[in-house]
Scaffold this motif. Structure first.
Motif, PDB file in Angstrom:
ATOM      1  N   ILE A 119       0.707  -1.114  -0.031  1.00 29.53           N
ATOM      2  CA  ILE A 119      -0.155   0.003  -0.165  1.00 29.53           C
ATOM      3  C   ILE A 119       0.769   1.493   0.028  1.00 29.53           C
ATOM      4  N   LYS A 120       2.119   1.235   0.358  1.00 32.08           N
ATOM      5  CA  LYS A 120       3.140   2.255   0.090  1.00 32.08           C
ATOM      6  C   LYS A 120       4.237   1.790  -0.496  1.00 32.08           C
ATOM      7  N   ASN A 124      15.289   1.221  -0.905  1.00 30.48           N
ATOM      8  CA  ASN A 124      16.609   0.529  -0.668  1.00 30.48           C
ATOM      9  C   ASN A 124      17.135   1.475   0.802  1.00 30.48           C
ATOM     10  N   TYR A 125      17.407   0.789   1.689  1.00 33.55           N
ATOM     11  CA  TYR A 125      18.140   1.649   3.057  1.00 33.55           C
ATOM     12  C   TYR A 125      19.539   1.056   3.237  1.00 33.55           C
ATOM     13  N   ALA A 126      20.266   2.249   3.725  1.00 36.20           N
ATOM     14  CA  ALA A 126      21.632   2.023   4.487  1.00 36.20           C
ATOM     15  C   ALA A 126      22.699   1.478   3.359  1.00 36.20           C
ATOM     16  N   ALA A 127      23.742   1.078   3.728  1.00 35.12           N
ATOM     17  CA  ALA A 127      24.730   0.698   2.783  1.00 35.12           C
ATOM     18  C   ALA A 127      24.451  -0.512   2.127  1.00 35.12           C
ATOM     19  N   CYS A 128      23.840  -1.629   2.841  1.00 35.64           N
ATOM     20  CA  CYS A 128      23.551  -2.847   2.331  1.00 35.64           C
ATOM     21  C   CYS A 128      22.371  -2.745   1.164  1.00 35.64           C
ATOM     22  N   THR A 134       8.620   2.251   3.120  1.00 32.54           N
ATOM     23  CA  THR A 134       8.827   3.742   3.373  1.00 32.54           C
ATOM     24  C   THR A 134       8.166   4.241   4.697  1.00 32.54           C
ATOM     25  N   MET A 135       7.158   3.125   5.315  1.00 26.49           N
ATOM     26  CA  MET A 135       6.634   3.431   6.520  1.00 26.49           C
ATOM     27  C   MET A 135       7.744   3.187   7.735  1.00 26.49           C
ATOM     28  N   LEU A 136       8.702   2.594   7.367  1.00 26.37           N
ATOM     29  CA  LEU A 136       9.644   1.974   8.313  1.00 26.37           C
ATOM     30  C   LEU A 136      11.114   2.840   8.249  1.00 26.37           C
ATOM     31  N   PRO A 137      11.085   4.469   8.182  1.00 28.23           N
ATOM     32  CA  PRO A 137      12.203   4.760   8.052  1.00 28.23           C
ATOM     33  C   PRO A 137      13.408   4.758   9.181  1.00 28.23           C
ATOM     34  N   ASP A 138      13.204   4.683  10.315  1.00 28.93           N
ATOM     35  CA  ASP A 138      14.017   4.407  11.282  1.00 28.93           C
ATOM     36  C   ASP A 138      14.634   3.107  11.296  1.00 28.93           C
ATOM     37  N   ILE A 139      13.831   1.910  11.272  1.00 27.20           N
ATOM     38  CA  ILE A 139      14.380   0.610  11.102  1.00 27.20           C
ATOM     39  C   ILE A 139      15.028   0.601   9.808  1.00 27.20           C
TER      40      ILE A 139
END
Length: 443
Positions: A119-120, A124-128, A134-139
């Motif tokens: 639904i959102k 891709n996050y962090a170096a890995c 995008t509902m989990l930006p801090d994780i």
């Protein structure tokens, strides 16, 4: 002979053994099931209050925190982006893909299974480059510290059996929970706080919640002193810690000493191991009169730390507050902390409530991992985030305009951090072998 068995035999004569089989023969049978080789006692870890010879080798994880998300977080929307679902949006999932997947009664009778993509957007996050919602930006920002496991599966399609299975190893209540097993095997690192602590929270009114049953943190057939101590989310964390009006600490100490003396005399007569539990719990409660108020006093936390956890950090009973209490418990010697948060059961309100649930939980979850790393505790603390199952890749409700997702145990996702897990790594896929064998279209 195992020390537990020897101790019970020494306390119980023949008449008492057969006259009180529950605490006699039962205790002997339990001790024999849990016995270890006599030689193992020579290799016990110095200072340990756990079993002789345990651990057998240097362990990476010395403590565990479980961030239990009750209700079944939607892996489809949060952790496992599926381009095929976007391509097939509103189209029915083919029978060749659905196969004989076990579904709840809410979906098993459906004639249509329309594909519903995430639904959102995902990113891709962090170096890995770990991909998640995008509902989990801090994780997501901590992706280099976590291991995302996408291949979990379970037989359960209803909440209570699913939770019971993952926390005790059986869908049927009665077995010891994993926190109780850890307390039994490794013992305690502190005398001021319980070895195993449980805290619960729920976003009532926002979405469907589940009940928290005591057997989720019970000791089963192990001694009851090993069960989790549940901290309340209103008032004092533990009832009756404060002395009644007019009763001084000295008077309470003398009262407990007298009760302990009577209990020991009773123990000599009956040999009931639960009397040992009663004595130890009275003593723990007395020590907690000092340790617990200090534990839940955040005045020594920096403003940056409190801000990291989020605006609800000072509100007792919230998941945010419990996460900070969990970190403080772990650094004070508690081995196993189990946070249970309900509200992920989005059958009819996925499009309005899933993001709100993420807002309430993802920042404090990430803050806990960040804090453990900052304090040098993450390497030997295992963090587990997950629920009893995932959600269906097809929609629930009106086939023309689905409003939610049903329970789905065939494949779903958890994430872990610290404690020796491989960081910045995605393990396996929610595409089951059965699906891969039967269809070129995977979900």
């Amino acid at each position: 002979m195992h020390p537990i068995l020897h101790e019970n035999i020494a306390r119980i004569n023949r008449r008492q053994l057969f006259g009180r089989t529950a605490s006699g023969i039962g205790a002997a049978a339990l001790a024999s099931l849990m016995k270890r080789d006599a030689d193992a006692s020579e290799s016990a870890v110095p200072g340990s209050t756990g079993l002789p010879g345990i651990p057998h080798h240097a362990a990476k994880a010395k403590r565990v925190v479980v961030l239990w998300q009750g209700g079944g977080p939607s892996h489809v929307d949060l952790f496992d982006d599926k381009p095929v679902l976007r391509d097939m949006a509103t189209k029915d999932i083919p029978d060749s893909v659905r196969g004989n997947t076990r579904l709840s009664t809410m979906s098993s009778g459906y004639g249509k299974w329309p594909c519903v993509p995430a639904i959102k957007p995902h990113a891709n996050y962090a170096a890995c480059g770990m991909r998640m919602s995008t509902m989990l930006p801090d994780i997501g920002a901590l992706a280099d510290e976590i291991c995302l496991v996408r291949s979990l599966h379970t037989e359960a399609v209803n909440h209570a059996p699913g939770v019971t299975f993952f926390l005790t190893g059986s869908q049927v209540p009665g077995r010891p929970s994993m926190g109780a097993w850890l307390a039994y095997g490794l013992g305690s690192e502190t005398e001021e706080l319980p070895t195993f602590v449980v805290m619960t929270s729920s976003d009532k009114g926002k979405t469907c919640g589940q009940l928290f049953y005591d057997y989720y943190w019970g000791s089963g057939f192990l001694p009851s002193r090993l069960q989790g101590v549940r901290f309340r989310n209103t008032g004092d964390p533990v009832p009756y810690l404060a002395n009644p009006p007019g009763v001084s600490e000295t008077a309470r100490r003398l009262l407990l000493d007298d009760i302990a003396a009577m209990s020991r005399a009773h123990l000599e007569d009956y040999g009931d191991p639960e009397i040992d539990t009663r004595i130890s719990q009275y003593e723990m409660a007395f020590r907690m009169q000092t340790s617990v108020p200090e534990l839940v006093d955040f005045s020594d936390e920096s403003a940056a730390t409190l801000e990291r956890y989020g605006p609800n950090v000072q509100i007792k009973g919230t998941f945010t507050n419990n996460c900070l209490v969990a970190r403080r418990l772990l650094e004070r010697g508690t081995r196993f902390v189990q946070l249970m948060h309900s509200g992920w059961d989005q059958h009819n309100n996925l499009f309005t409530q899933l993001e709100k649930q993420c807002i309430d939980t993802q920042a404090p979850s990430a803050a806990l991992v960040h804090d453990l790393k900052e304090r040098g505790m993450l390497d030997d603390t295992l963090v587990i985030w997950g629920g009893e199952f995932g959600r269906t890749p097809f929609g629930q409700g009106d086939p023309a305009k689905p409003t939610g997702r049903d329970h789905f145990g065939k494949a779903f996702s958890w994430w872990l951090a610290g404690g020796g897990v491989k960081p910045g790594f995605v393990y396996d896929s929610t595409d089951t072998k059965e699906n891969l064998q039967n269809s070129s279209v995977t979900f």
